[in-house]
Design an enzyme around this catalytic site. Structure first.
Site, PDB file in Angstrom:
ATOM      1  N   LEU A  55      20.877   7.837  23.601  1.00  0.00           N
ATOM      2  CA  LEU A  55      20.966   6.895  22.493  1.00  0.00           C
ATOM      3  C   LEU A  55      21.156   5.510  23.094  1.00  0.00           C
ATOM      4  O   LEU A  55      21.852   5.359  24.107  1.00  0.00           O
ATOM      5  CB  LEU A  55      22.161   7.208  21.581  1.00  0.00           C
ATOM      6  CG  LEU A  55      22.157   8.520  20.796  1.00  0.00           C
ATOM      7  CD1 LEU A  55      23.470   8.681  20.039  1.00  0.00           C
ATOM      8  CD2 LEU A  55      20.980   8.595  19.838  1.00  0.00           C
ATOM      9  N   ASP A  56      20.561   4.492  22.493  1.00  0.00           N
ATOM     10  CA  ASP A  56      20.790   3.131  22.951  1.00  0.00           C
ATOM     11  C   ASP A  56      22.283   2.805  22.897  1.00  0.00           C
ATOM     12  O   ASP A  56      23.029   3.358  22.076  1.00  0.00           O
ATOM     13  CB  ASP A  56      20.036   2.126  22.070  1.00  0.00           C
ATOM     14  CG  ASP A  56      18.527   2.238  22.216  1.00  0.00           C
ATOM     15  OD1 ASP A  56      18.065   2.831  23.211  1.00  0.00           O
ATOM     16  OD2 ASP A  56      17.816   1.734  21.325  1.00  0.00           O
ATOM     17  N   ARG A  57      22.692   1.902  23.743  1.00  0.00           N
ATOM     18  CA  ARG A  57      24.111   1.516  23.826  1.00  0.00           C
ATOM     19  C   ARG A  57      24.705   1.188  22.446  1.00  0.00           C
ATOM     20  O   ARG A  57      25.804   1.634  22.114  1.00  0.00           O
ATOM     21  CB  ARG A  57      24.238   0.303  24.748  1.00  0.00           C
ATOM     22  CG  ARG A  57      25.643  -0.220  24.921  1.00  0.00           C
ATOM     23  CD  ARG A  57      25.665  -1.380  25.911  1.00  0.00           C
ATOM     24  NE  ARG A  57      27.032  -1.729  26.272  1.00  0.00           N
ATOM     25  CZ  ARG A  57      27.388  -2.199  27.464  1.00  0.00           C
ATOM     26  NH1 ARG A  57      26.487  -2.364  28.412  1.00  0.00           N
ATOM     27  NH2 ARG A  57      28.642  -2.496  27.729  1.00  0.00           N
ATOM     28  N   THR A  59      23.558   2.033  19.470  1.00  0.00           N
ATOM     29  CA  THR A  59      23.314   3.039  18.438  1.00  0.00           C
ATOM     30  C   THR A  59      24.450   4.043  18.456  1.00  0.00           C
ATOM     31  O   THR A  59      24.822   4.556  19.515  1.00  0.00           O
ATOM     32  CB  THR A  59      21.976   3.766  18.691  1.00  0.00           C
ATOM     33  OG1 THR A  59      20.916   2.813  18.704  1.00  0.00           O
ATOM     34  CG2 THR A  59      21.707   4.796  17.618  1.00  0.00           C
ATOM     35  N   ARG A 157      13.345   1.253  16.551  1.00  0.00           N
ATOM     36  CA  ARG A 157      13.498  -0.195  16.486  1.00  0.00           C
ATOM     37  C   ARG A 157      12.138  -0.888  16.433  1.00  0.00           C
ATOM     38  O   ARG A 157      11.942  -1.838  15.673  1.00  0.00           O
ATOM     39  CB  ARG A 157      14.335  -0.670  17.676  1.00  0.00           C
ATOM     40  CG  ARG A 157      15.763  -0.125  17.631  1.00  0.00           C
ATOM     41  CD  ARG A 157      16.508  -0.281  18.945  1.00  0.00           C
ATOM     42  NE  ARG A 157      16.683  -1.691  19.301  1.00  0.00           N
ATOM     43  CZ  ARG A 157      17.268  -2.093  20.426  1.00  0.00           C
ATOM     44  NH1 ARG A 157      17.724  -1.185  21.286  1.00  0.00           N
ATOM     45  NH2 ARG A 157      17.405  -3.375  20.689  1.00  0.00           N
TER      46      ARG A 157
END
Length: 216
Positions: A55-57, A59, A157
């Site tokens: 997961l993105d930082r 998110t 995104r």
């Protein structure tokens, strides 16, 4: 502490509710990440768990970890085969005209010395598909559920910003930025042969209510 954020656990898998702002892998700035905190998630096992996906930082939400190498291999295969169902919730900086749809937009990684790397829609890129549905509308914006059918980097995104033409609120790369990226991994379901599904749900974080969505 990550042991207080466990949503699912058995002998093969753990799903944690990753907070926004905590990277999965070690970042360049040297701050703590999930990988640094795996000792908190052994629960009697000697072996450290391993993150199955990323997961993105910024998110938040459901992050799956495996508890042994055989499970890791099977879980990766399930992701590659498209057998994992994931649902994300996001607030957009506008509202789509339609109530639901599907985005089919291949993604390509590009980079420049000035702005670093990012993803963009490009026919030459890797296939990327996302189904979406509006959950709430208000204040000229919308809260949307995303159901990614592929797992490309920054897929949701870019699909919001380019596929819908409306970036996710707070996105510093594909939108106007802001204090919080309003993207949350709300649920994950992975079928397993001969065993119950791995299934976890993460409640909406407070930042969504503070933005005026999700009170119902």
């Amino acid at each position: 502490m990550l042991e207080d954020r466990v949503l699912f656990i058995d002998a093969e898998a753990i799903v944690i509710d990753k907070p926004a702002g905590l990277p999965v892998d070690p970042p360049r700035d040297g701050t703590r990440c999930v990988i640094d905190m795996l000792d908190d998630l052994t629960f009697g096992f000697q072996r450290l768990p391993t993150a199955v996906h990323r997961l993105d930082r910024d998110t938040s939400g459901c992050l799956l970890l495996s508890r042994n190498p055989k499970a890791q291999k099977r879980f990766h295969a399930a992701f590659e085969a498209g057998q994992v169902t994931k649902r994300y919730v996001a607030i957009l900086d506008g509202a789509p005209e339609e109530d639901a749809g599907e985005i089919d937009l291949p993604l390509l990684k590009v980079s420049s010395a000035a702005s670093g790397w990012r993803m963009r829609g490009d026919p030459k890129g890797k296939a990327a598909r996302t189904r979406w549905r509006v959950l709430e509308r208000g204040q000229g914006r919308a809260m949307v559920a995303f159901y990614p059918e592929t797992g490309r980097t920054h897929q949701l995104r870019v699909h919001a910003a380019e596929g819908l033409g409306i970036p996710i609120t707070g996105d510093p790369v594909y939108g106007a930025g802001g204090p919080h990226l309003m993207l949350h991994a709300a649920s994950i379901v992975m079928p397993r042969e001969g065993k119950p599904d791995i299934s976890a749900d993460s409640p909406l974080p407070e930042r969504f209510q503070e933005a005026g969505f999700g009170h119902g």
